[in-house]
Design a protein around this motif. Structure first.
Motif, PDB file in Angstrom:
ATOM      1  N   ARG A  53      38.540  52.095  42.428  1.00 27.39           N
ATOM      2  CA  ARG A  53      37.638  51.949  43.581  1.00 27.39           C
ATOM      3  C   ARG A  53      36.967  53.259  43.965  1.00 27.39           C
ATOM      4  O   ARG A  53      35.844  53.263  44.450  1.00 27.39           O
ATOM      5  CB  ARG A  53      38.413  51.425  44.785  1.00 27.39           C
ATOM      6  CG  ARG A  53      38.847  50.011  44.622  1.00 27.39           C
ATOM      7  CD  ARG A  53      39.545  49.543  45.856  1.00 27.39           C
ATOM      8  NE  ARG A  53      40.064  48.204  45.638  1.00 27.39           N
ATOM      9  CZ  ARG A  53      40.556  47.454  46.578  1.00 27.39           C
ATOM     10  NH1 ARG A  53      40.599  47.902  47.814  1.00 27.39           N
ATOM     11  NH2 ARG A  53      41.004  46.250  46.312  1.00 27.39           N
ATOM     12  N   ARG A  99      55.356  49.678  42.768  1.00 29.49           N
ATOM     13  CA  ARG A  99      54.318  49.273  43.728  1.00 29.49           C
ATOM     14  C   ARG A  99      53.272  50.363  43.894  1.00 29.49           C
ATOM     15  O   ARG A  99      52.074  50.072  43.970  1.00 29.49           O
ATOM     16  CB  ARG A  99      54.950  48.979  45.086  1.00 29.49           C
ATOM     17  CG  ARG A  99      55.661  47.675  45.131  1.00 29.49           C
ATOM     18  CD  ARG A  99      56.088  47.380  46.551  1.00 29.49           C
ATOM     19  NE  ARG A  99      57.307  46.595  46.506  1.00 29.49           N
ATOM     20  CZ  ARG A  99      58.296  46.695  47.344  1.00 29.49           C
ATOM     21  NH1 ARG A  99      58.224  47.542  48.337  1.00 29.49           N
ATOM     22  NH2 ARG A  99      59.370  45.950  47.222  1.00 29.49           N
ATOM     23  N   SER A 100      53.710  51.599  43.964  1.00 33.22           N
ATOM     24  CA  SER A 100      52.764  52.680  44.200  1.00 33.22           C
ATOM     25  C   SER A 100      51.868  52.921  42.985  1.00 33.22           C
ATOM     26  O   SER A 100      50.703  53.265  43.150  1.00 33.22           O
ATOM     27  CB  SER A 100      53.508  53.942  44.601  1.00 33.22           C
ATOM     28  OG  SER A 100      53.669  54.826  43.557  1.00 33.22           O
ATOM     29  N   ASP A 156      44.637  50.954  41.132  1.00 34.06           N
ATOM     30  CA  ASP A 156      43.589  50.206  41.825  1.00 34.06           C
ATOM     31  C   ASP A 156      42.692  51.161  42.613  1.00 34.06           C
ATOM     32  O   ASP A 156      41.468  51.031  42.608  1.00 34.06           O
ATOM     33  CB  ASP A 156      44.225  49.171  42.746  1.00 34.06           C
ATOM     34  CG  ASP A 156      43.211  48.263  43.383  1.00 34.06           C
ATOM     35  OD1 ASP A 156      42.200  47.934  42.720  1.00 34.06           O
ATOM     36  OD2 ASP A 156      43.424  47.860  44.544  1.00 34.06           O
ATOM     37  N   ALA A 157      43.299  52.144  43.276  1.00 39.83           N
ATOM     38  CA  ALA A 157      42.522  53.104  44.052  1.00 39.83           C
ATOM     39  C   ALA A 157      41.647  53.979  43.156  1.00 39.83           C
ATOM     40  O   ALA A 157      40.532  54.338  43.538  1.00 39.83           O
ATOM     41  CB  ALA A 157      43.455  53.972  44.884  1.00 39.83           C
ATOM     42  N   VAL A 186      50.754  50.666  40.843  1.00 40.21           N
ATOM     43  CA  VAL A 186      49.724  49.613  40.832  1.00 40.21           C
ATOM     44  C   VAL A 186      48.643  49.927  41.853  1.00 40.21           C
ATOM     45  O   VAL A 186      47.443  49.820  41.564  1.00 40.21           O
ATOM     46  CB  VAL A 186      50.366  48.233  41.094  1.00 40.21           C
ATOM     47  CG1 VAL A 186      49.305  47.187  41.318  1.00 40.21           C
ATOM     48  CG2 VAL A 186      51.264  47.850  39.942  1.00 40.21           C
ATOM     49  N   LYS A 187      49.049  50.335  43.049  1.00 40.69           N
ATOM     50  CA  LYS A 187      48.068  50.661  44.087  1.00 40.69           C
ATOM     51  C   LYS A 187      47.259  51.900  43.711  1.00 40.69           C
ATOM     52  O   LYS A 187      46.067  51.983  44.016  1.00 40.69           O
ATOM     53  CB  LYS A 187      48.767  50.866  45.422  1.00 40.69           C
ATOM     54  CG  LYS A 187      49.292  49.572  46.003  1.00 40.69           C
ATOM     55  CD  LYS A 187      49.952  49.802  47.332  1.00 40.69           C
ATOM     56  CE  LYS A 187      50.497  48.482  47.871  1.00 40.69           C
ATOM     57  NZ  LYS A 187      51.128  48.666  49.181  1.00 40.69           N
ATOM     58  N   SER A 188      47.884  52.863  43.050  1.00 39.68           N
ATOM     59  CA  SER A 188      47.176  54.076  42.659  1.00 39.68           C
ATOM     60  C   SER A 188      46.128  53.796  41.597  1.00 39.68           C
ATOM     61  O   SER A 188      45.014  54.314  41.659  1.00 39.68           O
ATOM     62  CB  SER A 188      48.159  55.121  42.133  1.00 39.68           C
ATOM     63  OG  SER A 188      49.039  55.515  43.134  1.00 39.68           O
TER      64      SER A 188
END
Length: 68
Positions: free
Chosen positions: A32, A21-22, A28-29, A24-26
């Motif tokens: 951005r 999970r982390s 994505d971040a 994927v979020k990283s």
């Protein structure tokens, strides 16, 4: 032996789910906010270290359970 195996399996499952999970979020971040690249990469390294520590603790706990 079953409790030791269960501890190892739950530890690896917990670590894998948290890490996946982390990551994927990283990623994505990073897309951005490319200026925060070093902070995001540092948090990814911390997650990897915590995953390894969790796995090592589970292995040690299972070894201690087997010896009892």
């Amino acid at each position: 032996f079953t409790s030791a195996g269960l501890i190892i399996l739950l530890s690896f499952a917990f670590g894998f789910l948290t890490f996946s999970r982390s990551i994927v979020k990283s990623i994505d971040a990073l897309g951005r906010n490319p200026l925060a690249k070093s902070a995001i990469q540092f948090s990814m390294v911390i997650n990897i270290v915590l995953l390894i520590v969790t796995a090592l603790i589970a292995i040690v706990a299972s070894i201690l359970l087997i010896k009892l």
